[in-house]
Design an enzyme around this catalytic site. Structure first.
Site, PDB file in Angstrom:
ATOM      1  N   THR A  20       0.462  -1.101   0.271  1.00 46.65           N
ATOM      2  CA  THR A  20      -0.276  -0.114  -0.330  1.00 46.65           C
ATOM      3  C   THR A  20       0.815   1.518   0.180  1.00 46.65           C
ATOM      4  OG1 THR A  20      -1.892  -1.133   1.032  1.00 46.65           O
ATOM      5  CG2 THR A  20      -1.672   0.446   1.305  1.00 46.65           C
ATOM      6  N   LYS A  76       7.953   0.945  12.575  1.00 43.75           N
ATOM      7  CA  LYS A  76       7.835   1.609  14.162  1.00 43.75           C
ATOM      8  C   LYS A  76       7.866   0.226  14.930  1.00 43.75           C
ATOM      9  CE  LYS A  76       2.881   0.384  13.129  1.00 43.75           C
ATOM     10  NZ  LYS A  76       2.226   0.794  11.905  1.00 43.75           N
ATOM     11  N   ILE A 123       1.691  12.934  10.206  1.00 47.58           N
ATOM     12  CA  ILE A 123       1.760  13.546  11.147  1.00 47.58           C
ATOM     13  C   ILE A 123       3.487  14.229  10.775  1.00 47.58           C
ATOM     14  CG2 ILE A 123       0.909  14.506  13.692  1.00 47.58           C
ATOM     15  CD1 ILE A 123      -1.325  13.079  13.693  1.00 47.58           C
ATOM     16  N   GLU A 170      -7.224  -5.484  10.697  1.00 45.00           N
ATOM     17  CA  GLU A 170      -6.108  -6.535   9.989  1.00 45.00           C
ATOM     18  C   GLU A 170      -7.103  -7.724  10.632  1.00 45.00           C
ATOM     19  OE1 GLU A 170      -3.909  -6.485   7.969  1.00 45.00           O
ATOM     20  OE2 GLU A 170      -2.958  -4.592   8.614  1.00 45.00           O
ATOM     21  N   LYS A 205       5.389   2.695  18.644  1.00 42.98           N
ATOM     22  CA  LYS A 205       5.079   4.213  18.112  1.00 42.98           C
ATOM     23  C   LYS A 205       5.638   4.985  19.677  1.00 42.98           C
ATOM     24  CE  LYS A 205       1.658   3.273  15.111  1.00 42.98           C
ATOM     25  NZ  LYS A 205       0.317   3.500  14.509  1.00 42.98           N
ATOM     26  N   GLY A 216      -2.522   5.160   5.765  1.00 38.05           N
ATOM     27  CA  GLY A 216      -2.921   4.795   4.761  1.00 38.05           C
ATOM     28  C   GLY A 216      -1.907   4.966   3.237  1.00 38.05           C
TER      29      GLY A 216
END
Length: 438
Positions: free
Chosen positions: A18, A111, A142, A196, A211, A314
């Site tokens: 993706t 991550k 972000i 998922e 994260k 995304g």
């Protein structure tokens, strides 16, 4: 700029899912902007995939070759930078390690790898004087990684609190706004592609913890072991608690938080850090973060309170963050991989969870009988816990919900008081309790 500055930046792309597809799209659509910002063209020479014959929805970048051999990327002297978008830990860790050995810069969105194995990779990148950038590893679009490394470099960070997992936030938003049960909201998230088939990393809090581990390094220049971080997810969270929290004016969110305690110059920072469901008052911006969005609030001594909000995942949001890192590499910027120039990240002093201080929401299922509230309040008082508010609801069939909002206390005191209440037969089932985040 060096003599090579007008030479195209040659990319080896590991992973073409993706985000990899999104990166290929942006490299084509934003080619002119990339040239103006980075001063160079960017070309993808090779793309590492698991199955070369697999049908793909996104076309390969012009001139790029597919390969299933990692060495085709890491050992190619023409490739300047490895972009790792594979996911997982062991295989990408080996590829990044080899790429650094071969003198290549690295951009990654991984991550889990950075949280669990990143310390060694960061140290190797420093020893090799190579750039290792990872803006896309935390909160997607972000720019919180860059903010902590650069814009807030003159600030001492007092605390950081965030909503770092879009899947869990979507589930909680649907439970809050539409009254869905947890399992229904989870299934809906899976059908929409937000979760998922195995949602464990998301709903059990581990993705957010990965994260947070990275953000701690950036905020404090200290290593907080991922394995030492207390993590509690939202699996099976009851709609009853969503409704009752709203009666007090709160929303339940999956929170990732770190706070520095008792700062002493020259000493390792003492940090409270963890991931947990918490009540957030509806007037705060964090409470209003809905759906799959992420947010981070940073409290610092110079800038004060800053709030970052946006898409946390995304194809294009994440690919845009990867591309920003590539522009930094194209500019041949000096490596600034952690935001600190010290050779090694020092170990943080970990504050045990039982010592954390917080206000609490407590929901107890009890018999509707005289003296129950008095006895439960006595158990709380025995541990020095002061009650701020109490509400009692009608019988739910398995007992009467009794809800306390407490003044600030420790996790240890709260745990003892509730265990004593259970041991003395006051509760129909173990208590449910959450921290309150201000």
């Amino acid at each position: 700029m060096s003599e090579q500055s007008n030479k195209p930046l040659v990319i080896g792309l590991a992973g073409f899912g993706t985000v990899g597809g999104g990166l290929a799209r942006l490299l084509e659509e934003n080619a002119d902007l990339i040239r103006r910002r980075g001063g160079r063209d960017m070309i993808v020479k090779k793309v590492l995939v698991r199955h070369a014959g697999k049908a793909r929805n996104v076309a390969l970048p012009p001139g790029a070759e597919l390969t299933t051999d990692p060495a085709a990327l890491t050992d190619d002297p023409e490739i300047d930078v490895l972009v790792e978008l594979m996911g997982g830990i062991e295989a990408p860790g080996k590829i990044i390690d080899r790429a650094l050995d071969m003198g290549k810069h690295v951009v990654t969105a991984n991550k889990a790898l950075l949280a669990e194995k990143g310390l060694a990779l960061l140290e190797k990148a420093r020893d090799k004087d190579r750039i290792l950038r990872y803006e896309a590893s935390v909160a997607g679009a972000i720019p919180v990684v860059a903010a902590l490394k650069e814009s807030l470099a003159g600030n001492r960070i007092a605390s950081l609190v965030g909503i770092l997992n879009g899947t869990s936030n979507y589930i909680l938003s649907e439970m809050t706004s539409n009254g869905l049960d947890f399992n229904v909201a989870l299934k809906q998230a899976q059908e929409l592609g937000y979760a998922e088939a195995d949602p464990t990393l998301d709903i059990d809090g581990h993705d957010a913890a990965h994260k947070l581990t990275i953000l701690i390094q950036l905020a404090y220049g200290a290593y907080y072991p991922f394995t030492a971080m207390p993590v509690r997810g939202i699996r099976g969270l009851s709609g009853m608690d969503i409704r009752l929290a709203r009666e007090f004016g709160y929303r339940i969110k999956l929170i990732a938080q770190v706070r520095e305690c008792d700062h002493q110059p020259g000493e390792s920072p003492r940090l409270e850090a963890g991931v947990f469901p918490a009540l957030v008052h509806h007037t705060l911006l964090l409470a209003r973060v809905g759906g799959v969005y992420n947010a981070v609030r940073v409290e610092s001594n110079a800038a004060g309170s800053l709030f970052f909000h946006g898409r946390g995942a995304g194809d294009l949001p994440t690919a845009g963050a990867v591309l920003a890192d590539l522009v930094a590499v194209a500019r041949e910027e000096r490596p600034n991989n952690t935001g600190f120039v010290s050779p090694r990240l020092e170990a943080a002093a970990v504050v045990p969870p039982e010592e954390w201080r917080s206000c609490y929401y407590v929901r107890l299922m009890v018999d509707d009988a005289p003296g129950v509230l008095r006895d439960l309040a006595g158990c709380m008082a025995d541990e020095g816990i002061s009650l701020a508010q109490v509400i009692q609801k009608s019988d739910e069939g398995n007992g009467v919900p009794l809800v306390f909002m407490t003044h600030e206390t420790t996790e240890e005191a709260m745990s003892r008081a509730l265990q004593h209440s259970l041991d003395r037969g006051m509760l129909r089932e173990p208590a449910v309790y959450f921290r309150v985040v201000g």
